[in-house]
Design a protein around this motif. Structure first.
Motif, PDB file in Angstrom:
ATOM      1  N   LYS A  39     -51.303 118.727  43.855  1.00  0.00           N
ATOM      2  CA  LYS A  39     -51.101 119.248  44.942  1.00  0.00           C
ATOM      3  C   LYS A  39     -51.509 118.588  46.722  1.00  0.00           C
ATOM      4  O   LYS A  39     -51.142 118.462  47.227  1.00  0.00           O
ATOM      5  N   ALA A  40     -52.953 117.898  46.580  1.00  0.00           N
ATOM      6  CA  ALA A  40     -54.027 117.520  47.973  1.00  0.00           C
ATOM      7  C   ALA A  40     -51.964 115.834  47.554  1.00  0.00           C
ATOM      8  O   ALA A  40     -51.919 115.854  48.924  1.00  0.00           O
ATOM      9  N   GLU A  41     -51.966 115.207  46.415  1.00  0.00           N
ATOM     10  CA  GLU A  41     -51.204 113.804  46.979  1.00  0.00           C
ATOM     11  C   GLU A  41     -50.557 114.785  47.665  1.00  0.00           C
ATOM     12  O   GLU A  41     -49.760 113.825  48.747  1.00  0.00           O
ATOM     13  N   ARG A  42     -49.013 115.694  47.563  1.00  0.00           N
ATOM     14  CA  ARG A  42     -48.235 116.029  47.840  1.00  0.00           C
ATOM     15  C   ARG A  42     -48.430 116.735  49.496  1.00  0.00           C
ATOM     16  O   ARG A  42     -47.580 116.950  50.222  1.00  0.00           O
ATOM     17  N   ARG A  43     -50.067 117.092  49.778  1.00  0.00           N
ATOM     18  CA  ARG A  43     -49.879 117.433  51.235  1.00  0.00           C
ATOM     19  C   ARG A  43     -50.539 116.028  52.336  1.00  0.00           C
ATOM     20  O   ARG A  43     -49.902 116.114  52.780  1.00  0.00           O
TER      21      ARG A  43
END
Length: 759
Positions: free
Chosen positions: A364-368
């Motif tokens: 999720k952090a990478e997609r943010r």
């Protein structure tokens, strides 16, 4: 010895007392003067210190022209020492210039004579110092001279220059701002401290229909009226008192038109209040157009098959189309709460529509990071559980938001896999075909070939791997052809297929006796397919069949001649039978009983029918054997058709049918034999009458052109189709004259038979 008397003693005492007093006074006076001298020295030292710290140097010019000045003045002038006279201020390479020294001396002289003060700015030679000299008559204590104060104005002068430049810049900026306000397309104005108009621009003047800006200010023409009990001056006063910009929407008449405008008042403190007006009608139309555009865009996005989601700068979901909601099983009420980006990803995971990863928080952090990606759009391929494939495009938006597009590529991936399998199957099939196949690109180069193509021509694998042009292949193939010049046909066919986009074919034989039929066919992608089929065995079979056909045709001609001869032979006994039967019927052998008459009548009918059949067989056999002799004459088709119709009119009427003639005047004449043509029309009319019920309609149509004539017999009967035997007889009758017979039938609609004749 002198004896002092009391009087003398008293006098002496007085004198001594006076002397003592005088001595005491002298001592006191001395002490007082000493103290005053010390005070004077202290004051002098203080004044000297003040004078030394002063930004100005005093220059005293005595009545005789001699000067007194501090030594520091010499340093300022670059002379090293202070000269005795002003004219000595000039020097070679230092001091003042001759012109400045002379002017200063002239100013001093004028001050001595007329008690006139003066100010003069000078710059010593070879120095960046600027000196400001202020001169005036010296105070009375200084004896009628001139006192000149000299200031070092270097920094002050530079500041003055800087301030002057700044004033010039600000003046230009003010002029530019004034011109900008004047040229502004919206009305703008300024109110003074009393809130009366002091300045308006050209747009304001045009809006209130004033003669000029001065006219509008002088007459106090206001742009808007009192609205809601608040006038323009009251609104400006409220903005000034509140110390904040205020706006309101009010009606106004601008250039003779009633408009809705937004008035903005900007307080300027003690300088008054500025204001401007925005046309709210145009703004409302723009807002309406934007809303319609947004609605149309969302409606369009809802019709897409791809899922689309948009997130705002706060990373909340601001919009998603229906395919997105269906794709990730999102309920409308949940979407309406504008969930945050992370919550959306979690809900997508719950629906099993994100890739399976071990570290989901890290994922999720990478997609943010999509929100802050400076490299533009990011594209990913998601493989989901169950074999689904999603194509994901993440596009950062200028407002710090994010646009996501999800496209279900499962079917495309499956199709691509099937296509790859198909390509492999096709390639295997291609290589194992019996035909030799080659595909040439639009530039004439060999693109694809199979093993048979290489084997037939005996081409080297290295040559084919270089993708040679068709010219090179034709040159390499020429030696194995029985006719080497035929190799150019390969080049011509490929060029025709690739450039002219036309298919061509041909045949070629090799020196080893093999024969090939080849063709070049244009393909949809601009290439050309070149095929070669070995027809060696077919050529042998064709030759054998041709020989057999020739033999059969010869036998058929013998048969036709035999049948024709037999037909003539059959006619003789039939004629005899018919003749004797007619004699019996006419009573030459005596009166016949009723039963005998019936027998004779049956014999005559059978003879007539058999004679007709013999005539048909004779005509057909003669036509097939090309033995029939056509009596060429000019046939009047209108007359012929009228006669045939008249012959059948009574029979048609007896059945309650209607015979309609539609004979065009341009039907004209044709060359041929009238008898078989009339017989053919009679057969068609009889057949139409037999196929048509009572009350039906039979049409005899004829029309012509320069090339020929068209005869048509049609009916509105059952449409079961013309009798095959009858059609065969009609074709036999009109065939020798070049007639072409075609028939059309539609169940329930009727039958039409047409005969096309050439001139």
């Amino acid at each position: 010895m002198m004896t002092l008397t009391t009087g003398h003693a008293a006098i002496a005492g007085v004198i001594l007392a006076l002397w003592t007093i005088a001595a005491a006074w002298s001592v006191f006076s001395g002490l007082l003067m000493r103290r005053r001298a010390a005070d004077a020295a202290t004051e002098s030292e203080r004044l000297a210190q003040l004078l030394g710290a002063s930004p100005a140097l005093p220059l005293l010019v005595r009545p005789d022209g001699r000067i007194d000045a501090p030594e520091k003045l010499g340093d300022w002038l670059g002379l090293g020492r202070v000269p005795n006279f002003i004219v000595d201020f000039a020097g070679t390479g230092n001091g003042l210039t001759d012109t400045d020294a002379t002017a200063l001396a002239r100013d001093v002289t004028a001050a001595q004579k007329s008690a006139k003060s003066f100010i003069r700015s000078m710059r010593p030679q070879e120095s960046s110092r600027t000196l400001l000299m202020r001169g005036a008559p010296a105070p009375g204590a200084l004896g009628g001279g001139v006192l000149v104060w000299i200031y070092d104005a270097t920094e002050s002068q530079a500041e003055i220059v800087t301030l002057g430049n700044e004033v010039t810049r600000l003046t230009k900026a003010f002029d530019a701002l004034t011109q900008l306000i004047e040229a502004a397309p919206i009305p703008m104005w300024h109110r003074g401290s009393d809130l009366r108009l002091t300045l308006v621009n050209r747009a304001y003047v045009e809006a209130v229909d004033a003669a000029s800006a001065e006219d509008a200010v002088a007459r106090g023409l206001e742009l808007v009226e009192v609205a809601g009990g608040v006038g323009p001056i009251a609104a400006a006063s409220a903005a000034r008192d509140a110390g904040e910009v205020r706006s309101r929407t009010v009606p106004a008449t601008i250039a003779g038109q009633r408009r809705s405008v937004r008035i903005v008042d900007v307080p300027l403190g003690d300088a008054g209040v500025a204001g401007y007006a925005l046309d709210n009608d145009d703004l409302e139309r723009a807002h309406g157009a934007y809303r319609r555009f947004a609605d149309a865009q969302r409606d369009t996005l809802d019709r897409l098959s791809a899922g689309v989601a948009q997130f705002g700068a706060d990373r909340s979901l601001t919009f998603c189309n229906m395919p997105f909601q269906r794709m990730f099983a999102l309920k409308p009420e949940w979407v309406a709460d504008r969930p945050e980006f992370d919550r959306v990803l979690e809900r997508m995971r719950e629906a099993g529509r994100v890739p399976e990863v071990r570290d989901f928080p890290g994922w999720k952090a990478e997609r943010r990071e999509w929100f802050t990606n400076t490299d533009g759009a990011t594209e990913e391929a998601w493989l989901l559980a169950g074999g689904s494939h999603l194509r994901v495009v993440a596009q950062p938006l200028p407002d710090a938001g994010l646009l996501l597009i999800f496209e279900d590529r499962t079917e495309q991936v499956q199709l691509a896999s099937a296509r790859d399998t198909l390509l492999r199957v096709r390639e295997a099939t291609f290589d194992n075909l019996f035909e030799a196949i080659g595909v040439f690109a639009g530039d004439g180069r060999l693109h694809v070939w199979n093993n048979k193509f290489r084997q037939v021509w005996g081409f080297d694998e290295a040559l084919l791997a270089s993708h040679p042009r068709v010219d090179v292949l034709a040159e390499a193939a020429a030696p194995i052809l029985s006719s080497p010049q035929r190799a150019s046909l390969m080049r011509d066919l490929v060029r025709t297929a690739t450039i002219e986009r036309k298919a061509r074919s041909g045949r070629v034989s090799l020196k080893d006796g093999r024969h090939f039929e080849f063709a070049a066919v244009p393909l949809p992608d601009g290439n050309a397919l070149f095929t070669m089929l070995d027809i060696t065995d077919s050529r042998r079979i064709e030759r054998a069949l041709r020989d057999r056909t020739d033999a059969l045709e010869a036998a058929d001609r013998v048969k036709s001649a035999f049948v024709a001869n037999m037909s003539y032979e059959l006619r003789t006994p039939l004629t005899s039978i018919g003749g004797f039967s007619e004699m019996l019927a006419q009573g030459y052998a005596g009166t016949l009983s009723d039963q005998a008459s019936e027998y004779v009548k049956a014999i005559l009918e059978s003879v007539a029918k058999l004679g007709m059949l013999v005539d048909d067989v004779l005509q057909m056999t003669q036509s097939d054997a090309q033995l029939i002799a056509v009596d060429r004459e000019t046939v009047d088709l209108i007359k012929l058709l009228e006669g045939a119709a008249t012959e059948h009119q009574a029979a048609v009427a007896a059945k309650g049918q209607l015979l309609v003639r539609d004979l065009a005047a341009d039907t004209g004449r044709v060359g041929g034999d009238a008898r078989p043509l009339r017989e053919a029309i009679g057969l068609l009319l009889a057949g139409a009458s037999a196929d048509t019920p009572a009350g039906g309609r039979i049409l005899l149509h004829a029309s012509g052109s320069a090339e020929g004539a068209l005869l048509v017999v049609s009916d509105d009967g059952a449409g079961s189709g013309a009798d095959h035997e009858m059609l065969t007889r009609v074709r036999a009758l009109v065939g020798p004259a070049g007639g072409v017979v075609t028939a059309m039938a539609e169940p329930g609609e009727g039958t039409a038979v047409q005969i096309a004749l050439s001139r």
